[in-house]
Enzyme design. Structure first.
Site, PDB file in Angstrom:
ATOM      1  N   SER A 197       0.823  -1.204   0.000  1.00  0.00           N
ATOM      2  CA  SER A 197       0.000   0.000   0.000  1.00  0.00           C
ATOM      3  C   SER A 197       0.862   1.261   0.000  1.00  0.00           C
ATOM      4  CB  SER A 197      -0.944  -0.046   1.208  1.00  0.00           C
ATOM      5  OG  SER A 197      -1.922   0.950   1.138  1.00  0.00           O
ATOM      6  N   HIS A 393      -7.626  -5.719   0.590  1.00  0.00           N
ATOM      7  CA  HIS A 393      -6.415  -4.909   0.739  1.00  0.00           C
ATOM      8  C   HIS A 393      -5.492  -5.434   1.839  1.00  0.00           C
ATOM      9  CE1 HIS A 393      -4.178  -1.211  -0.045  1.00  0.00           C
ATOM     10  NE2 HIS A 393      -4.088  -1.004   1.265  1.00  0.00           N
TER      11      HIS A 393
END
Length: 439
Positions: A197, A393
């Site tokens: 990320s 995620h």
């Protein structure tokens, strides 16, 4: 003042939980029913616990409180702590799983995370241990502002000036300082890098703004890269957080998620479940790959603290559709950038061989945005869409089967293991690499 900020953030978290409950009701109750059945089974089986079960419960409690270096040492790996000072005075902590003479591999965490993200699920799951097992000298970075990097040569973390940074500064100063330190200590001219990320965001900032660092990295493994975010604009949480920052209360916030989330989630079993729902609402729902028993360990380390400006910067690129430095007022932008808008980062200057891993259920990194990013990067050597449709995620770090679904592929890219079948194992490295590039 500190108490007031905590109450403000608890209100924000409460709003996020409320949104999550609405989302869950709209999606349907199948996951809830399945999870309730699992909870009933767990309650019924407590009396029938085996010694292994009791040991697991003990380990979970212990692992939730240990620092990263002690967590690494607990599981039999050689652990070290290093401190690095950046050009602008921030003192960062790095954790190392030492393999003397082995190629160095730097792992960099995402937003509100820390080095713990790469070890928190234990030796049988987490990436840092897997890389150490495959003969890498593993280094774990901690960006300024998280629980391990809250020091400065002149500034105090209680001062607002300490928190005047975004992931731009992490890319400009933190990553270069950590890379230089790793190379100096190990004697290697280059290292491997993997980011999750924001760990990708800051890396691409570094390579585009300080292109000399391209030559210090052998390969970049980009996990759920949070770079382009046009498709994330309608995310309900983004709207809620944006409204919060624009409010009189939220506009004064300088730091976030430094214990508030943990406090709320540990109040009762119900608040713990609501917190899980809140996380799913942000990153994507995937109950099948979420190890509920490990959530207390996750809570012990995550979230690890973040500057509000980092979150605001992400909201800016979501709303504007531009991957660019932080935007201030028009007048200040003119002073800093000589334009009313900050210039876009030039991703074509990122020449490190980059392998991109992404998923369809990642609510923060939409596949369309990831593919657009790949088109603009200077040297994308491959991309891999995780086959499981529900993969979210945080599954890049927390999924039960993340080794099988993702990390094995990474090891194939790195040349550490052959493809799955015996026939594939006999193929040339070029054929294996070619298959990856086309996937």
């Amino acid at each position: 003042m500190r108490c007031s900020l905590r109450m403000q953030l608890l209100l924000l978290l409460g709003l996020c939980v409320f949104i999550s409950r609405i989302q869950g009701q709209l999606i349907g109750g199948e996951e809830d029913e399945e999870d309730e059945e699992e909870e009933e089974e767990e309650e019924e089986s407590v009396e029938d616990e085996t010694p292994e079960d009791r040991l697991q419960r003990k380990n979970i409690k212990q692992d939730s409180t240990l620092s990263v270096d002690k967590l690494i040492a607990k599981y039999g790996y050689e652990s070290e702590v290093h401190h690095v000072t950046t050009e602008d005075g921030y003192i960062l902590t790095m954790h190392r799983i030492r393999k003397q003479g082995a190629p160095p591999f730097l792992l960099q965490h995402g937003l509100v995370d820390s080095s713990a993200g790469f070890v928190v699920m234990g030796p049988n799951v987490s990436l840092a241990y897997l890389l150490a097992d495959h003969n890498y000298d593993v280094w774990l970075g901690n960006a300024r502002g998280n629980r391990y990097s809250r020091n400065h040569t002149t500034l105090d973390p209680d001062e607002s000036k300490f928190w005047d940074f975004s992931w731009h500064e992490i890319g400009m100063y933190d990553l270069p300082a950590m890379i230089d330190h790793v190379l100096k200590v190990t004697g290697f001219p280059k290292l491997h890098y993997a980011g999750h990320s924001q760990g990708c965001t800051s890396f691409f900032v570094m390579c585009s703004m300080r292109p000399a660092y391209n030559d210090k990295v052998v390969s970049m493994q980009a996990l759920a890269p949070a770079v382009y975010a046009k498709e994330t604009e309608d995310h309900p949480y983004i709207r809620a957080i944006s409204l919060y920052f624009n409010s009189l209360v939220g506009s004064s916030i300088r730091e976030m998620f430094n214990g508030e989330f943990r406090f709320l989630c540990r109040m009762t079993e119900e608040t713990e479940r609501l917190c899980i729902e809140a996380v799913f609402g942000i990153v994507g729902r995937n109950w099948n790959e979420f190890n509920r028993k490990m959530f207390p360990v996750i809570l012990g380390h995550y979230p690890a603290g973040v500057a509000a400006k980092q979150v605001k910067h992400f909201i800016q690129i979501i709303k504007s559709g531009r991957f660019a430095p932080y935007s201030y007022s028009s007048n200040k932008n003119m002073q800093l950038y000589r334009d009313h808008l900050p210039p876009r980062y030039n991703l074509s200057l990122v020449t490190v061989p980059t392998f991109v891993y992404y998923s369809t259920n990642d609510l923060l990194c939409h596949p369309k945005d990831v593919e657009s990013m790949c088109d603009d990067l200077g040297n994308v050597t491959g991309k891999y869409l995780v086959p499981q449709k529900e993969f979210n995620h945080m599954d890049f770090l927390w999924a039960i089967d993340v080794r099988k679904m993702l990390y094995r592929r990474m090891l194939q890219v790195l040349g550490k293991v052959p493809e799955g079948s015996p026939e594939e194992a006999n193929r040339s490295r070029r054929e294996i690499r070619g298959k990856f590039i086309r996937s």
